[in-house]
Design a protein around this motif. Structure first.
Motif, short mmCIF file in Angstrom:
data_model
loop_
_atom_site.label_atom_id
_atom_site.label_comp_id
_atom_site.label_asym_id
_atom_site.label_seq_id
_atom_site.Cartn_x
_atom_site.Cartn_y
_atom_site.Cartn_z
N TYR A 131 6.68 42.39 75.51
CA TYR A 131 5.92 43.35 76.31
C TYR A 131 6.86 44.41 76.89
O TYR A 131 6.53 45.61 76.92
N MET A 179 0.18 44.51 71.13
CA MET A 179 1.11 43.43 70.84
C MET A 179 0.98 43.00 69.37
O MET A 179 -0.05 43.19 68.74
N PHE A 183 4.75 38.72 69.76
CA PHE A 183 4.27 38.32 71.08
C PHE A 183 3.41 37.08 70.97
O PHE A 183 3.55 36.12 71.74
N VAL A 201 -0.51 40.54 80.45
CA VAL A 201 -0.52 41.59 79.43
C VAL A 201 -1.95 42.01 79.12
O VAL A 201 -2.24 43.20 78.92
N CYS A 209 -2.72 45.92 77.49
CA CYS A 209 -1.68 46.14 76.48
C CYS A 209 -1.73 45.14 75.32
O CYS A 209 -0.91 45.23 74.40
N TYR A 253 7.64 47.00 74.38
CA TYR A 253 6.54 47.94 74.25
C TYR A 253 6.60 49.00 75.35
O TYR A 253 6.29 50.18 75.11
#
Length: 344
Positions: A46, A162, A166, A153, A158, A49
């Motif tokens: 994460y 992923m 993830f 997350v 988000c 990202y």
């Protein structure tokens, strides 16, 4: 739909901390298990990202059966690269403390963690958090820290961005902390999360095989030896315990992870409520590592707290004794006697 895990204030603080930080470290407890490694790797993904360059630092060796997970090769071991890890900790802006609630659970890494000037975020599902952090996200009702990372997350909108890098470690951590989803996993939310993780193309059957069907021949022979020769069943107390000495570990060429799940096996005996494993530490003299498992409402965490300098969850706990194996056995007998009324 999942209920939010973060309050508005917690979400704002978390997003601000991440946005303002460049040097981000993620760390976990000593003897890392699937949830510890999985939550670190998942949160690191994460962070990537978000445009960050996170570094995962673990106190010591983690089992072979977890080293298939993506990005494990990037993990820095504190015990092998202490000076480098100390420098990274000292230069960090933000440190995520995942799957532990007290710095002492990182053993030799604790001093470095405590002296670091970085702001800290705890994400953990163990009882009674006790750390000085800018943000504490403690949810003991969750099955695992990996579940918490997923929920964070997800709440931050988000998850769609992923990938399997993830999803795989998050699924692995949830799976291992519930014994393959056989305990502490009755919430429908857990299976909703699994359904979402599967959309990322992970192979849950292969993950299971990687973890549970990836041991050595020596591990299988060790299990047979312990169950046949070492298991002590205390029928009057619906409990069992076993010991594993340094000599016995050498005999079966023991490596980290070989005792994983062994303490659960006596609970297959009808009516048994409590199982305790006493294993001599191969690296430190007069240290016995204790694992406890229970079923139903029997609180093995209370046994761990009262007799084994430990704690944990209702049905899965651990501790440590600084003594020889014979004295550890006597302490175990006293523990069973003390809790006799609730065990019978």
């Amino acid at each position: 739909m999942l209920k939010d895990i973060l309050s508005k204030d917690e979400r704002d603080v978390l997003e601000t901390l991440v946005e303002e930080s460049e040097n981000i470290v993620l760390c976990c407890h000593t003897n890392p298990d699937g949830d510890a490694i999985g939550s670190c790797l998942g949160m690191a993904e994460y962070m990537r990202y978000r445009g960050k360059r996170p570094l995962v630092i673990v106190p010591d060796l983690f089992p072979d059966y977890l080293q298939w997970m993506p990005n494990t090769e990037k993990i820095l071991r504190y015990d092998k690269h202490t000076a480098e890890a100390d420098a990274v900790m000292a230069g960090a802006d933000l440190i995520f403390c995942l799957d532990f609630n007290q710095t002492k659970r990182t053993d030799a890494m604790a001093a470095s963690l405590e002296s670091a000037t970085a702001r800290k975020v705890m994400i953990d599902h163990h009882l009674e958090p006790d750390m000085d952090c800018a943000l504490v996200i403690s949810r003991p009702e969750m099955c695992s820290t990996c579940e918490m990372v997923f929920r964070i997350v997800w709440q931050l909108d988000c998850f769609t961005m992923m990938t399997s890098q993830f999803a795989a470690p998050i699924y692995c951590g949830m799976m291992t902390d519930t014994g393959g989803f056989v305990y502490n996993s009755s919430s429908p939310d857990i299976f909703f999360i699994i359904s979402r993780l599967l959309t990322k193309g992970i192979d849950k059957d292969k993950i299971y095989r990687n973890v549970y069907n990836n041991y050595s021949e020596n591990r299988l022979r060790l299990i047979g030896y312990v169950l046949y020769c070492k298991l002590v069943v205390v029928s009057d107390y619906h409990a069992a315990f076993f010991t594993l000495t340094k000599q016995e570990q050498r005999r079966f060429r023991f490596i980290k992870g070989d005792a994983e799940g062994l303490v659960n096996m006596p609970l297959q005996i009808k009516g048994l409520k409590l199982s305790i494993s006493l294993r001599e530490d191969t690296e430190r003299p007069n240290v016995v590592l204790v694992s406890l498992r229970s079923v139903g409402n029997f609180p093995c965490n209370k046994v761990a707290e009262a007799f084994f300098n430990g704690g944990g969850h209702l049905n899965a706990s651990g501790g440590r004794l600084e003594c020889g194996i014979d004295e550890a056995v006597e302490i175990t007998k006293k523990a069973l006697s003390h809790f006799a009324s609730t065990l019978k």
